[in-house]
Scaffold this motif. Structure first.
Motif, short mmCIF file in Angstrom:
data_model
loop_
_atom_site.label_atom_id
_atom_site.label_comp_id
_atom_site.label_asym_id
_atom_site.label_seq_id
_atom_site.Cartn_x
_atom_site.Cartn_y
_atom_site.Cartn_z
N ASP A 1 0.75 -1.04 0.01
CA ASP A 1 0.00 0.05 -0.05
C ASP A 1 0.93 1.11 -0.02
O ASP A 1 1.53 1.47 0.95
CB ASP A 1 -0.68 0.03 1.33
CG ASP A 1 -1.85 1.17 1.28
OD1 ASP A 1 -1.46 2.12 1.14
OD2 ASP A 1 -3.04 0.97 1.63
N LEU A 2 0.80 2.10 -1.15
CA LEU A 2 1.75 3.14 -1.26
C LEU A 2 1.43 4.42 -0.21
O LEU A 2 2.34 4.97 0.34
CB LEU A 2 1.55 3.90 -2.45
CG LEU A 2 2.15 2.80 -3.68
CD1 LEU A 2 2.14 3.92 -5.05
CD2 LEU A 2 3.64 2.66 -3.29
N GLN A 3 0.21 4.27 0.30
CA GLN A 3 -0.14 5.38 1.48
C GLN A 3 0.63 4.90 2.65
O GLN A 3 1.10 5.75 3.35
CB GLN A 3 -1.71 5.62 1.51
CG GLN A 3 -2.29 6.08 0.59
CD GLN A 3 -1.80 7.59 0.15
OE1 GLN A 3 -1.57 8.15 1.23
NE2 GLN A 3 -1.64 7.87 -1.19
N VAL A 4 0.46 3.75 3.17
CA VAL A 4 1.32 3.20 4.23
C VAL A 4 2.62 3.34 3.86
O VAL A 4 3.35 3.67 4.99
CB VAL A 4 0.85 1.75 4.47
CG1 VAL A 4 1.69 1.14 5.67
CG2 VAL A 4 -0.63 1.41 4.75
N ALA A 5 3.26 2.98 2.91
CA ALA A 5 4.61 3.38 2.53
C ALA A 5 5.13 4.70 2.99
O ALA A 5 6.05 5.02 3.39
CB ALA A 5 4.92 2.94 1.25
N GLY B 1 0.85 1.10 -7.47
CA GLY B 1 1.87 1.99 -8.27
C GLY B 1 3.01 1.82 -7.85
O GLY B 1 3.65 1.07 -7.13
N VAL B 2 3.85 2.90 -8.12
CA VAL B 2 5.31 2.98 -7.90
C VAL B 2 5.61 4.49 -7.06
O VAL B 2 4.99 5.44 -7.30
CB VAL B 2 6.21 3.00 -9.11
CG1 VAL B 2 6.11 1.61 -9.73
CG2 VAL B 2 5.86 4.23 -10.07
N LEU B 3 6.73 4.42 -6.12
CA LEU B 3 6.93 5.54 -5.47
C LEU B 3 8.43 5.65 -5.15
O LEU B 3 9.27 4.72 -4.86
CB LEU B 3 6.54 5.57 -3.84
CG LEU B 3 6.74 6.34 -2.81
CD1 LEU B 3 5.96 7.64 -3.46
CD2 LEU B 3 6.03 5.92 -1.56
N HIS C 1 13.11 2.78 -4.39
CA HIS C 1 11.92 2.83 -5.14
C HIS C 1 10.93 1.66 -4.51
O HIS C 1 11.62 0.60 -4.16
CB HIS C 1 12.13 2.28 -6.62
CG HIS C 1 13.21 3.21 -7.22
ND1 HIS C 1 13.56 3.17 -8.50
CD2 HIS C 1 13.78 4.46 -6.86
CE1 HIS C 1 14.27 4.12 -8.97
NE2 HIS C 1 14.46 4.96 -7.86
N LEU C 2 9.89 1.95 -4.14
CA LEU C 2 8.83 1.04 -3.93
C LEU C 2 7.65 0.77 -4.97
O LEU C 2 7.36 1.53 -5.61
CB LEU C 2 8.05 1.40 -2.75
CG LEU C 2 8.85 1.47 -1.17
CD1 LEU C 2 9.98 2.57 -1.27
CD2 LEU C 2 7.97 1.08 -0.07
N ASP C 3 7.15 -0.60 -4.98
CA ASP C 3 6.49 -1.14 -6.17
C ASP C 3 5.40 -1.58 -5.29
O ASP C 3 5.46 -2.75 -4.73
CB ASP C 3 7.23 -1.99 -6.87
CG ASP C 3 6.49 -2.63 -8.23
OD1 ASP C 3 5.24 -2.25 -8.16
OD2 ASP C 3 7.11 -2.71 -9.10
N ALA C 4 4.09 -1.30 -5.59
CA ALA C 4 2.90 -2.02 -4.89
C ALA C 4 1.87 -2.21 -5.93
O ALA C 4 1.29 -1.31 -6.62
CB ALA C 4 2.50 -1.09 -3.80
#
Length: 128
Positions: free
Chosen positions: A12-16, A39-41, A51-54
């Motif tokens: 979860d990008l929001q949690v990330a 998505g990606v962050l 880089h985070l990928d979810a």
């Protein structure tokens, strides 16, 4: 310039963002998402880039990224109270000073810096 940039799986990008930006002091370099969750962050903090990928369907989990720092204790002190840390920094037999933090998705950030000798006020410090 050559460097390795870890790509960490996230659920979860929001949690990330709440964890990496809100608690660890990273800033958002880019974010691509349609629903705020997948998505990606891209994140940066000083010389660190992540880089985070979810979600990362078909990819492994529990990634380890090593963050090399000049002052392990300073970063530990900054993060202490913000997140649960694996342990206080310790001197390793091989010459590093280390601690770790696990993000909400099970990815370990292993912090490594040169050995320094903390004041006696911090208590004894032993390797492994």
């Amino acid at each position: 310039m050559e460097r390795a940039v870890p790509n960490l799986p996230a659920d979860d990008l929001q949690v990330a963002k709440a964890f990496y930006v809100g608690k660890l002091g990273f800033s958002v370099v880019y974010e691509a998402t349609e629903d705020g969750k997948s998505g990606v962050l891209g994140l940066q903090r000083g010389g660190f880039t992540l880089h985070l990928d979810a979600p990362m369907s078909g990819h492994g989990r529990n990634v380890v990224a090593t963050l090399e720092v000049d002052d392990t204790d300073a970063l530990y002190d900054q993060w202490r109270g913000q997140v649960e840390l694996s342990r206080s920094p310790r001197n390793e037999e091989w010459g590093g000073r280390t601690f770790g933090v696990t993000d909400p998705f099970g990815n370990l950030l292993y912090v490594v810096g040169p050995v320094n000798f903390p004041s006696l006020a911090r208590g004894p410090d032993v390797g492994c």
